[in-house]
Scaffold this active site. Structure first.
Site, PDB file in Angstrom:
ATOM      1  N   SER A   1     -44.300  34.379  61.572  1.00 47.96           N
ATOM      2  CA  SER A   1     -45.163  34.973  60.416  1.00 47.96           C
ATOM      3  C   SER A   1     -47.270  35.795  60.791  1.00 47.96           C
ATOM      4  O   SER A   1     -47.404  36.760  59.775  1.00 47.96           O
ATOM      5  CB  SER A   1     -45.391  34.161  59.064  1.00 47.96           C
ATOM      6  OG  SER A   1     -43.919  34.674  58.182  1.00 47.96           O
TER       7      SER A   1
ATOM      8  N   GLY B   1     -47.028  31.411  62.190  1.00 45.87           N
ATOM      9  CA  GLY B   1     -45.560  31.538  62.106  1.00 45.87           C
ATOM     10  C   GLY B   1     -44.472  30.943  62.735  1.00 45.87           C
ATOM     11  O   GLY B   1     -44.973  30.031  63.307  1.00 45.87           O
TER      12      GLY B   1
ATOM     13  N   ALA C   1     -29.720  30.352  52.665  1.00 45.68           N
ATOM     14  CA  ALA C   1     -28.822  29.191  52.291  1.00 45.68           C
ATOM     15  C   ALA C   1     -27.843  28.424  53.011  1.00 45.68           C
ATOM     16  O   ALA C   1     -27.682  27.363  52.501  1.00 45.68           O
ATOM     17  CB  ALA C   1     -28.236  29.372  51.215  1.00 45.68           C
TER      18      ALA C   1
END
Length: 469
Positions: free
Chosen positions: A175, A417, A239
């Site tokens: 990030s 990140g 997920a």
């Protein structure tokens, strides 16, 4: 602060959040040179990495041709992202390593230049992360006010061969890529092409619609600040774990669809980290400039300030071009670590695609806060922060940057990140000190909730030690 609060940002954001001593693989003159011939500056940049959270290389504005042009848009073909044969990072071969050493291979001398003083507090902190917390490898680059860099390593760069950790090796910075994206948006603000307080509908008409979601009510500023109310596509994407996605390319519009399938919140009502914000920021860049995101980041930042070992991967590029430590992951905390160095980072795009060395990341933040990339008005906008309670104690979020209080006073400005295999933290102080700490596993997946809070905070403590002692 509860474990749930600490991890709410860390897990979702991460999974996808010029010194003479630039060390790494030594060149013939004895000056460390961390990458082989292919890393250069930029390359076919633009596909995704680390905090991957944003999208593929072709993404940017819609369909194959939309906003960034055909299959090559965003980071693809030979010319994409770094511009043809001569472009910034290795010519025609730039998407897969270019010339020089074989892809990612470390030459003799890759461990030259590291600290050798066991009593150095930074070295002790790095050794603690390996010896006590069992991280495979730690790399640290510390820059002083005079631009000199000290390098530290601990652990092993390859669990199978027990190879030494390469000094200043390339890592996926996750990030921290968001800061690169935010800087380009703010440059466009300074050029009069983007208005921070305009609705994103201005630039991406009829694109952002969903349950409680309307692009006419969300501003560009709210995207960069994470106050848009947009859900994070990672909640759908991850997920079933990371390994099922390891070699899968996903474009930004697929990621945006995942986000829009979830309900949104009222824009401006709260701070909530969402990689979706930066997918859309990347799309705005491509729509406004008419060029691929990777090309704009490469031209406007990487080449401009001479980041020799920083680049954005090309479409389908799964390896790391330069000398690097291997990254490790497990989808189930506590189970044996697996090598995840090879990874299609398309689901990172504008939120997490960049690969860099620790010293290059220091140089980037030093140049940014030193005024080399933004005019004063836009730098002031970037530094205007809001409370970000779900990150870590004292964290405040600006436009693609985070400020964190130091034990010795003042703030460190950076981002940090996470992406499967790599965790980075650090930044720069007001007086020009800089540090980047990189480790080769995400702490949560080594420990789970039981010990991860300590692990994350110990990494932040090492950042503090490097800047304060």
């Amino acid at each position: 602060m509860s474990l749930r609060n600490v991890f709410s940002m860390v897990l979702i954001s991460a999974l996808l959040g010029s010194s003479a001593l630039l060390a790494g693989c030594s060149d013939a003159a004895g000056t460390p040179d961390n990458t082989g011939g292919g890393a250069g500056v930029g390359g076919d940049a633009g596909s995704g990495g680390e905090d991957a959270g944003s999208g593929g290389e072709d993404a940017g504005s819609g369909g194959e041709d939309a906003g960034s042009g055909g299959e090559d848009a965003g980071s693809g073909g030979e010319d994409a992202g770094s511009g043809g044969e001569d472009a910034g990072s290795g010519g025609e071969d730039a998407g897969s390593g270019g010339g020089g050493d074989p892809l990612g291979e470390c030459t003799d001398g890759s461990t030259d230049g590291a600290n050798t003083d066991p009593d150095d507090p930074v070295q002790q902190g790095a050794d603690h992360l390996v010896g006590d917390l069992k991280f495979p490898a730690v790399l640290v680059a510390v820059g002083d006010r005079d631009g000199q860099t000290r390098h530290y390593t601990s652990g092993v760069g390859d669990l199978e061969t027990e190879a030494n950790v390469p000094v200043d090796g390339q890592v996926r910075i996750g990030s921290s890529s968001k800061t690169f994206t935010a800087v380009v948006v703010l440059q466009l603000v300074g050029e009069g092409d983007v208005d921070l307080d305009a609705p994103i509908e201005t630039y991406l008409p009829d694109l952002v619609r969903g349950d409680g979601i309307d692009g006419r009510e969300i501003t560009v500023r709210q995207l960069l600040q994470h106050t848009s109310g947009l859900p994070d596509y990672d909640d759908v994407l991850l997920a079933e774990g990371v390994f099922k996605l390891q070699h899968t390319y996903l474009d930004p519009h697929t990621l945006l669809d995942m986000a829009l399938a979830q309900p949104g919140k009222t824009p401006g009502s709260e701070w909530a980290y969402s990689n979706t914000n930066y997918v859309l920021a990347g799309m705005i860049i491509e729509k406004v400039t008419g060029r691929p995101l990777n090309e704009e980041i490469t031209r406007r930042i990487i080449e401009r300030i001479g980041l020799r070992h920083t680049y954005l991967p090309g479409v389908g590029e799964q390896g790391i071009r330069g000398c690097h430590p291997k990254g490790y992951h497990t989808d189930v905390p506590g189970e044996p670590l697996q090598d995840i160095t090879e990874l299609d980072p398309g689901w990172g795009w504008a939120a997490g695609q960049v690969i860099a060395t620790p010293s290059d990341l220091n140089r980037f933040y030093t140049a940014l806060f030193g005024g080399d990339l933004l005019d004063p008005a836009q730098l002031a906008e970037l530094r205007a922060t809001v409370d970000a309670p779900a990150m870590w104690p004292g964290a405040r979020y600006g436009l693609g940057v985070v400020s964190t209080p130091l034990s010795c006073g003042g703030l460190v400005w950076g981002h940090g990140g996470d992406i499967p295999g790599y965790h980075t933290r650090g930044g720069v102080t007001e007086d020009g000190r800089a540090v980047t700490v990189a480790i080769t596993v995400l702490p949560y997946f080594l420990y789970g909730e039981e010990g991860a809070e300590r692990a994350y905070m110990d990494v932040l403590d090492l950042v503090d030690t490097a800047l304060c002692e």
